[in-house]
Design an enzyme around this catalytic site. Structure first.
Site, mmCIF file in Angstrom:
data_model
loop_
_atom_site.group_PDB
_atom_site.id
_atom_site.type_symbol
_atom_site.label_atom_id
_atom_site.label_comp_id
_atom_site.label_asym_id
_atom_site.label_seq_id
_atom_site.Cartn_x
_atom_site.Cartn_y
_atom_site.Cartn_z
ATOM 1 N N GLY A 44 0.809 -1.214 0.000
ATOM 2 C CA GLY A 44 0.000 0.000 0.000
ATOM 3 C C GLY A 44 0.840 1.261 0.000
ATOM 4 O O GLY A 44 1.921 1.338 -0.598
ATOM 5 N N SER A 45 0.366 2.274 0.707
ATOM 6 C CA SER A 45 0.956 3.612 0.635
ATOM 7 C C SER A 45 2.365 3.707 1.206
ATOM 8 O O SER A 45 3.033 4.732 1.018
ATOM 9 C CB SER A 45 0.052 4.612 1.363
ATOM 10 O OG SER A 45 -1.210 4.694 0.733
ATOM 11 N N THR A 46 2.843 2.666 1.890
ATOM 12 C CA THR A 46 4.190 2.736 2.460
ATOM 13 C C THR A 46 5.269 2.790 1.376
ATOM 14 O O THR A 46 6.421 3.149 1.677
ATOM 15 C CB THR A 46 4.468 1.538 3.381
ATOM 16 O OG1 THR A 46 4.246 0.323 2.654
ATOM 17 C CG2 THR A 46 3.566 1.577 4.603
ATOM 18 N N VAL A 47 4.944 2.465 0.117
ATOM 19 C CA VAL A 47 5.957 2.525 -0.940
ATOM 20 C C VAL A 47 5.901 3.839 -1.720
ATOM 21 O O VAL A 47 6.722 4.065 -2.616
ATOM 22 C CB VAL A 47 5.827 1.334 -1.923
ATOM 23 C CG1 VAL A 47 6.000 0.013 -1.197
ATOM 24 C CG2 VAL A 47 4.507 1.373 -2.673
ATOM 25 N N SER B 47 -1.384 11.214 1.437
ATOM 26 C CA SER B 47 -1.380 9.858 0.885
ATOM 27 C C SER B 47 -2.275 9.771 -0.342
ATOM 28 O O SER B 47 -3.135 8.895 -0.467
ATOM 29 C CB SER B 47 -1.831 8.840 1.944
ATOM 30 O OG SER B 47 -1.434 7.533 1.576
#
Length: 576
Positions: free
Chosen positions: A291-294, A346
């Site tokens: 998800g958004s962690t990348v 995000s």
């Protein structure tokens, strides 16, 4: 008149006499040869029927944490075995033996009956020396002992997934016990003994070969940090009613894994009611869409092309973007955002538009160089590599999903490693589960200035209002990180499971001179909240705060000295 046969054929009689004489002479010579000339032959044959070599168990190597705290030790135990034939002659002693062994008499008797013809059978293994000797003191014919070692794990469930365990024969079966089995396992010795025809020990003759103990193994794990992470992850899992959870902590300078914790876990010292699911080291075995962690790596790729600057803006209104039959949506309605704003909000729409501009190849390259979807080189049993797709022709949907963390699969260790690369000025240092005495040579994979710029953006995500990472703050330190929330893919079918999410938070600290990278993954939180900033960020903040204190890392977010002096004069900074 009858004549004797010998008189008719005197030569035959003489021949028989000669043959008998030769045979008697040969027998006599063989007797003299064995008893006088070649005496060692009979001695060796006699020894072969009475001399025996029994193994001397080898002490398995000690496993410790990086500070020398024991994580796996070998303790001496007694294994009792029996000669089934001899025990048949002592049937009246069976109830007494069963009671001493703690076994049901009828079942025990049936087992002895089934093994009546065997000269070796285990009665019980792994008794304490005191308990084993008390049973031997009963002097029951046919009962004997063997000295062995049994593994004990002082930290229990806290380090179970990392250390693993051994089987009843002291061979590694999980974790580092399995990965380093040849290193840890010693070489058994050999003892020469004299036994009678019933197999009873008459004399301990000599040690033919000494046992060689296994080598010690110092892991990179810091047991203090492991306990801290275990406690906070367990509390969060209970608070949010989660199915599972993982946490990984890495030293960004050396690549050493300082803590690796999973929930649920198990006690390696008592595996009677062990559930297979609890044995999985999820941080290395479970793969997921991050998800958004990348998104920070997509931003780094954009900056690396030179087409985008930190102040460049993207119009994300109205918070959605149509690509064929797919719709990309943001949580907020968005607006005009710079690159920092895209991370703070995000924004899937914003990062997708950037990806369309630069193409998927630069994003793929940065993610690959940071270690996402790549072999970590740790050699941990069962570790999975994940998948970082690389298409010959990238479609718009595939480009967008890669940029905001879908369509690829990684492990928690890989994600933590990638953040360690950002924190280490864009340098990739190989990971290690073993304590390192020398710092490995790094490889520059992301431009230093770009890595520094992205870290500043991650700091804004945590510290600026509306960044979504406020619950990850650590008093006295500047922290950078990114939350993420990903839907869980359905197993065995296409699409995603309804109302099933994974919550993430990945970050580093202190920003002035990053030392630690931490990733928190909580699987299927069910008590209301499921966003990474609400579920995983608080765990990150508590663990990071404790780790920075335990590692004695200097704060980088203290008020100026002048302010402290003024507060002290006003009575605000004095002790009470």
């Amino acid at each position: 008149m009858i004549k004797l046969e010998g008189a008719l054929y005197p030569w035959r009689f003489r021949l028989v006499l000669v043959l008998l004489a030769l045979m008697s002479g040969a027998i006599a010579w063989r007797i003299i040869d064995l008893q006088v000339v070649d005496r060692d032959f009979l001695k060796e044959q006699g020894d072969a029927r009475s001399m025996r070599h029994i193994p001397i168990p080898a002490h398995r190597g000690l496993i410790t944490d990086r500070n020398g705290e024991p994580l796996a030790v070998s303790t001496p135990v007694i294994t009792l075995w029996a000669n089934g034939k001899e025990l048949q002659a002592a049937r009246d002693q069976w109830p007494r033996l069963a009671a001493a062994l703690g076994q049901e008499p009828t079942t025990f008797a049936q087992r002895l009956e089934q093994n009546a013809g065997r000269e070796f059978m285990y009665l019980v293994r792994g008794l304490t020396p005191e308990k084993g000797q008390s049973i031997l003191d009963l002097k029951i014919p046919g009962v004997y002992s063997i000295e062995e070692f049994r593994r004990f794990y002082p930290a229990g469930e806290v380090t179970a997934h990392v250390v693993g365990f051994t089987d009843i024969d002291d061979r590694g079966r999980e974790g580092m016990e399995l990965a380093f089995d040849e290193w840890l396992a010693g070489v058994p010795g050999k003892r020469q003994v004299l036994k009678d025809r019933r197999g009873r020990l008459i004399k301990d003759v000599q040690v033919v070969k000494n046992a060689k103990a296994g080598k010690a193994l110092a892991l990179s794990i810091d047991l203090r940090l492991q306990y801290l992470a275990h406690r906070e992850l367990r509390n969060a899992m209970q608070e949010f009613g989660a199915k599972a959870a993982s946490l990984v902590m890495i030293d960004v300078k050396t690549g050493e894994i300082l803590a690796m914790v999973n929930q649920p876990t198990y006690n390696p010292n008592n595996r009677r009611n062990l559930q297979p699911a609890a044995m999985r080291n999820r941080a290395m075995i479970d793969v997921f869409e991050p998800g958004s962690t990348v998104k920070p790596f997509s931003i780094a790729a954009a900056l690396g092309t030179g087409r985008w600057k930190p102040e460049s803006t993207v119009d994300t209104y109205p918070g959605s973007l149509q690509i064929g039959r797919y719709t990309i949506r943001d949580v907020s309605r968005g607006g005009v955002l710079n690159l920092t704003g895209i991370l703070m909000k995000s924004s899937n729409v914003g990062i997708s538009k950037i990806a369309f501009d630069i193409g998927a190849e630069p994003i793929y390259a940065v993610m690959q160089q940071a270690g996402l979807g790549q072999d970590t080189g740790l050699g941990f049993p069962g570790e999975r590599v994940g998948n970082l797709p690389n298409y010959r022709v990238w479609k718009k949907a595939e480009t967008a999903t890669l940029a905001y963390g879908y369509g690829l699969s990684v492990t928690a260790v890989q994600l933590a490693h990638a953040y360690a690369v950002l924190a280490n000025q864009g340098q990739n240092v190989p990971l290690s589960m073993v304590r390192l005495d020398n710092k490995p040579a790094p490889t520059q994979v992301i431009d230093r200035e770009i890595a520094h710029t992205v870290l500043g953006m991650l700091q804004a995500v945590v510290e600026e209002p509306g960044g979504g990472g406020a619950r990850a703050k650590v008093p006295g330190y500047h922290v950078g990180g990114k939350s993420g929330t990903a839907r869980k893919a359905a197993v065995g079918s296409k699409g995603y499971v309804e109302h099933a999410y994974r919550s993430f938070f990945a970050g580093v600290a202190p920003i002035a001179n990053p030392r630690i990278a931490v990733v928190v993954m909580i699987d299927e939180p069910s008590n209301g909240a499921y966003y990474g900033g609400l579920v995983s960020a608080p765990v990150f903040g508590k663990v990071m705060a404790g780790a920075l204190r335990l590692m004695n890392i200097a704060p980088d977010d203290l008020p100026p000295a002048e302010t402290q002096t003024a507060d002290a004069k006003d009575g605000k900074g004095g002790r009470t």
